[in-house]
Design a protein around this motif. Structure first.
Motif: not given
Length: 271
Positions: A42, A86, A121
């Motif tokens: 991520t 991400g 994220s």
């Protein structure tokens, strides 16, 4: 990053608001010879041109900052770049945003890119000084061969587990041991290729959290087997903190410093 080949700061330092967990220790998740990423990282960023062409890798270290290599931004302007964060696929998914601005470190081959929009994220927020012999994971969307191979930059993120080796292995790269470290696979069958630059070397020594060790600067023999040089993020940690905490979006202590070893309490599951 070529498919056939490519894919300890003592203590931890907090950089941003989330801890990214890892499924298990790297030794149990080795990808021999490298290949497609086995999970979504991520924090992984693709720095791209406006037309979507991948340019360099990067690492999300704050909701508004991506750490990359300084040379990736030479002769660039913010309005000519965008960032996708991400997603394993650099062409879709994750968060795609324009670039507001970027700043160079000055003396080290690192820079920070500020996305125009905050990226919600999982940031990579723990830094380590890598120890010789440590297993690190390298990530990137770089080329998979030395020219003439069609799809030179894969759409899918590539990963490779490699090893931190003695600095003299990178002696032909004019390595600065105070701020850089050397990485090479034991089998000497892999290495970084063009457009992997700026990407991270990450470590998972306890099987719980990914740590950010370095930023890819250069290789002894790019796109061919050989060692690669990474900038130690721990050597520029104060500068990184300054950029993060100078942003109005991140309220930190007045000094802009967090004590070594402090982690923010929230966590992002690695799935």
């Amino acid at each position: 990053m070529r498919v056939r080949a490519f894919l300890s700061f003592v203590g931890a330092v907090a950089l941003a608001a989330a801890v990214v967990t890892a499924p298990r220790a790297l030794a149990d998740d080795r990808v021999v010879g490298g290949g497609d990423a086995t999970r979504v990282y991520t924090f992984m960023a693709s720095i791209q041109f406006e037309d979507g062409t991948h340019h360099c890798g990067g690492t999300l270290v704050g909701g508004r900052w991506v750490l990359t290599a300084s040379h990736c931004l030479d002769r660039m302007t913010a309005d000519g770049l965008r960032v996708r964060v991400g997603s394993k696929d650099r062409t879709q998914g994750g968060v795609l945003t324009k670039v507001e601005r970027f700043t160079h470190h000055g003396s080290q081959d690192v820079a920070m890119v500020k996305p125009a929009d905050e990226v919600k994220s999982g940031q990579l927020n723990v830094v380590r000084v890598p120890a010789t012999g440590a297993t690190v994971r390298l990530l990137g969307w770089g080329s998979r061969c030395d020219g003439g191979c069609g799809d030179r930059c894969p759409a899918t993120l590539q990963q490779l587990d490699s090893t931190v080796v003695k600095a003299d292995t990178c002696k032909n790269c004019s390595i600065d041991t105070s701020s850089e470290f050397c990485v090479q696979r034991e089998a000497k069958d892999g290495g970084a290729c063009e457009r992997d630059n700026g990407g991270p070397a990450i470590e998972n020594p306890d099987g719980q959290y990914w740590r950010l060790d370095g930023v890819l600067s250069r290789g002894a023999n790019p796109c061919k087997p050989g060692p690669d040089v990474y900038v130690k993020v721990g050597s520029v940690i104060d500068w990184v903190r300054k950029q993060i905490f100078s942003s109005a979006a991140h309220a930190g202590p007045a000094t802009g410093q967090w004590p070594d070893g402090v982690r923010w309490p929230s966590a992002t599951p690695a799935r």
